[in-house]
Design a protein around this motif. Structure first.
Motif, PDB file in Angstrom:
ATOM      1  N   LEU A  30       0.864  -1.193   0.000  1.00 54.13           N
ATOM      2  CA  LEU A  30       0.000   0.000   0.000  1.00 54.13           C
ATOM      3  C   LEU A  30       0.895   1.235   0.000  1.00 54.13           C
ATOM      4  CD1 LEU A  30      -3.247   0.651   1.922  1.00 54.13           C
ATOM      5  CD2 LEU A  30      -1.438   2.340   2.034  1.00 54.13           C
ATOM      6  N   LEU A  31       0.693   2.091  -0.989  1.00 54.48           N
ATOM      7  CA  LEU A  31       1.510   3.308  -1.114  1.00 54.48           C
ATOM      8  C   LEU A  31       0.672   4.520  -0.746  1.00 54.48           C
ATOM      9  CD1 LEU A  31       3.221   2.389  -4.496  1.00 54.48           C
ATOM     10  CD2 LEU A  31       4.275   2.338  -2.226  1.00 54.48           C
ATOM     11  N   GLU A  32       1.119   5.242   0.258  1.00 58.83           N
ATOM     12  CA  GLU A  32       0.390   6.427   0.737  1.00 58.83           C
ATOM     13  C   GLU A  32       1.326   7.621   0.656  1.00 58.83           C
ATOM     14  OE1 GLU A  32      -2.664   7.573   1.791  1.00 58.83           O
ATOM     15  OE2 GLU A  32      -1.518   9.436   2.018  1.00 58.83           O
ATOM     16  N   LYS A  33       0.837   8.697   0.077  1.00 57.06           N
ATOM     17  CA  LYS A  33       1.760   9.818  -0.127  1.00 57.06           C
ATOM     18  C   LYS A  33       1.995  10.657   1.126  1.00 57.06           C
ATOM     19  CE  LYS A  33      -1.262  13.442  -1.832  1.00 57.06           C
ATOM     20  NZ  LYS A  33      -1.670  14.203  -2.985  1.00 57.06           N
ATOM     21  N   ARG A 128       3.757   1.690   2.898  1.00 59.30           N
ATOM     22  CA  ARG A 128       4.833   2.677   2.734  1.00 59.30           C
ATOM     23  C   ARG A 128       4.223   4.071   2.678  1.00 59.30           C
ATOM     24  NH1 ARG A 128       8.674   1.175  -2.243  1.00 59.30           N
ATOM     25  NH2 ARG A 128       9.405   3.310  -1.964  1.00 59.30           N
ATOM     26  N   CYS A 129       4.631   4.932   3.612  1.00 58.89           N
ATOM     27  CA  CYS A 129       4.146   6.323   3.601  1.00 58.89           C
ATOM     28  C   CYS A 129       5.175   7.208   2.896  1.00 58.89           C
ATOM     29  CB  CYS A 129       3.883   6.794   5.029  1.00 58.89           C
ATOM     30  SG  CYS A 129       2.495   5.901   5.761  1.00 58.89           S
ATOM     31  N   HIS A 130       4.847   8.490   2.720  1.00 65.76           N
ATOM     32  CA  HIS A 130       5.703   9.393   1.942  1.00 65.76           C
ATOM     33  C   HIS A 130       6.031   8.764   0.587  1.00 65.76           C
ATOM     34  CE1 HIS A 130       6.245  12.185   5.210  1.00 65.76           C
ATOM     35  NE2 HIS A 130       6.691  11.230   6.006  1.00 65.76           N
ATOM     36  N   ALA A 131       5.068   8.097  -0.007  1.00 64.74           N
ATOM     37  CA  ALA A 131       5.330   7.384  -1.268  1.00 64.74           C
ATOM     38  C   ALA A 131       4.283   7.769  -2.317  1.00 64.74           C
ATOM     39  CB  ALA A 131       5.311   5.882  -1.006  1.00 64.74           C
ATOM     40  N   PRO A 132       4.314   9.032  -2.806  1.00 64.67           N
ATOM     41  CA  PRO A 132       3.328   9.437  -3.813  1.00 64.67           C
ATOM     42  C   PRO A 132       3.548   8.730  -5.145  1.00 64.67           C
ATOM     43  CG  PRO A 132       4.918  11.208  -3.402  1.00 64.67           C
ATOM     44  CD  PRO A 132       5.248  10.110  -2.436  1.00 64.67           C
ATOM     45  N   VAL A 133       2.468   8.225  -5.682  1.00 62.23           N
ATOM     46  CA  VAL A 133       2.537   7.550  -6.983  1.00 62.23           C
ATOM     47  C   VAL A 133       2.278   8.590  -8.074  1.00 62.23           C
ATOM     48  CG1 VAL A 133       1.391   5.836  -8.457  1.00 62.23           C
ATOM     49  CG2 VAL A 133       1.843   5.328  -6.032  1.00 62.23           C
TER      50      VAL A 133
END
Ligand SMILES: Cc1cc2nc3c(=O)[nH]c(=O)nc-3n(C[C@H](O)[C@H](O)[C@H](O)COP(=O)(O)OP(=O)(O)OC[C@H]3O[C@@H](n4cnc5c(N)ncnc54)[C@H](O)[C@@H]3O)c2cc1C
Length: 414
Positions: A30-33, A128-133
């Motif tokens: 899961l990618l969360e910005k 994973r946070c701070h991970a903008p797609v």
């Protein structure tokens, strides 16, 4: 190579990721910005999180204003009862309040958010946070993975976009998901603020005035379009908000955007017919005596901030004595109390809207799986889709139901 990458760690994304992982998908990322998942969920329900609603299936679906048919399979797979069991099993007991609205007994939205994040992690989801797609990797109409803003490529057999709408953008929902869906060939229904305060032309000085048990009608081009009973307030000079205003706002926004003439009409005495109100006014006048001014009569009928406004609306001077009131004066007063009208000039921006209307066109998504009908392996869930509902816990349920169905479908396809 991941089985599934979920883009966006809101309610829908967490639900989808946890469900997929616990239903057989082997590697779920899961990618969360933002710096932590579920920022919006943490501020829902004025910090208390109205997580769902206790209504019957039919009543519940009637509150889903757009996309009801599309939503049905998701709701059947994971309905409001399932949410109550699920959230309870996460260790967050719920209490039911007026209107069937369910809140955590602790009164803290954070408890729901933290429980959902911990559950997803326990299910094996890598967060994973701070991970903008930034974009999707697609070739031959097949999803291949995502590219992060950092330039990193991450491969996956399936990708689920759960980036939310564009309202309250400080929470992270800023619309990149719509752009990615569009670039993948999806049509996007125009985005409009919904459940949003309305800008109106009323005299200044009403700021902070809350009205209970009133009826609000929305009149579009002279025709009654919607009517709601309950609470509303004047949140700023020239702005009205509160439950019943938010409920009619969806219709108001569309009408204002179309350039139609929109009026709000407040019935301050909905429990009394015009006839009964007339009788009540006559009784009050005979009790007060003819020497008393209109001001004193209005004290019996209205809160302080409304007295002068309604007198003006009825064309009455507050110092006029009651024995000089003509039948026509009384009739205008009844009219103002039961039909206080003012133009709706505009609606407030996305920064103040509870939800976003519009989004990924539902005709291009399979309602049984939430999979794109254009790109194999691309899924959608939550507010990103062109589904929106009333206030009362319905929008979080939409995110949970569509997230659940998508997670199941991804796992089932493995
Ligand atoms: C003030 C407020 C109060 C509300 N109260 C209620 C309520 O009490 N009950 C109710 O039912 N509904 C309520 N709602 C509506 C409800 O919160 C939303 O409908 C719901 O959160 C939508 O969930 P979602 O997962 O689809 O999107 P979101 O919760 O918006 O989550 C989307 C996530 O995606 C992330 N993201 C976006 N772009 C990217 C990217 N490019 N890369 C990585 N991550 C990305 C965002 O940071 C965000 O965390 C409220 C909304 C607001 C604004």
């Amino acid at each position: 190579m991941y089985d599934l990458i979920v883009v966006g760690g809101g309610v829908a994304g967490l639900m989808a990721a946890g469900t997929a992982s616990s239903s057989g998908a082997r590697r779920v990322l899961l990618l969360e910005k933002m710096e932590k998942p579920a920022r919006k969920l943490r501020i829902t329900g004025k910090g208390r999180c109205n997580v769902t609603n206790d209504r019957s299936r039919e009543e519940f679906l009637a509150k889903v204003r757009q996309g009801t048919e599309f939503f049905k399979p998701a709701f059947e797979a994971f309905d409001n009862r399932a949410t109550m069991r699920f959230v309870g099993a996460l260790g967050v007991p719920l209490v039911c309040e007026r209107g069937g609205r369910l809140f955590p007994a602790s009164g803290r939205a954070w408890d729901v958010a933290n429980a959902l994040v911990s559950w997803a992690e326990r299910c094996g989801v890598e967060i994973r946070c701070h991970a903008p797609v930034a974009s999707l990797m697609i070739s031959d109409d097949l999803i291949r993975g995502v590219i992060l803003e950092s330039g990193e490529h991450v491969s996956a057999k399936a990708v689920l976009l759960a980036t939310g709408g564009v309202s309250y953008p400080a929470t992270g929902s800023t619309g990149e998901g719509h752009e990615m869906a569009y670039e993948a060939g999806h049509r996007i229904e125009p985005l409009r603020p919904s459940l949003v305060p309305l800008e109106i032309s009323v005299p200044a000085g009403l700021k902070g005035l809350a009205l209970r048990n009133v009826e609000l009608s929305l009149v579009v081009d002279g025709e009654a379009a919607e009517r709601r009973f309950g609470e509303m307030e004047f949140t700023a000079d020239g702005v009205m908000g509160g439950a019943i205003v938010l409920q009619v706002s969806r219709t108001a926004v569309d009408a204002v955007a179309d350039g139609r003439r929109v009026e709000a009409v407040i019935d301050l005495k909905p429990a009394l017919s015009a006839e009964k109100l007339r009788n009540r006014i006559e009784r009050e006048i005979s009790g007060l005596g003819g020497d008393a001014p209109v001001k004193v009569l209005l004290q019996k009928l209205l809160p302080p901030q409304l007295r002068t406004v309604i007198a003006q609306e009825a064309g009455l001077s507050v110092s006029k004595t009651l024995d000089s009131l003509s039948a026509a004066d009384s009739e205008r007063l009844v009219g103002a109390l039961k039909g206080w009208r003012f133009p709706v000039r505009d609606y407030r921006p996305f920064t103040e809207a509870i939800v976003t209307a519009g989004g990924v066109d539902l005709s291009e998504v399979d309602p049984r799986t939430m999979e794109s009908l254009k790109i194999k392996g691309l899924y959608f869930a939550g507010e990103l889709l062109d589904i929106d509902a009333d206030t009362g816990g319905y929008n979080i349920q939409v995110a949970l139901s569509t997230g659940y169905l998508a997670g199941k479908a991804v796992a089932g396809g493995k």
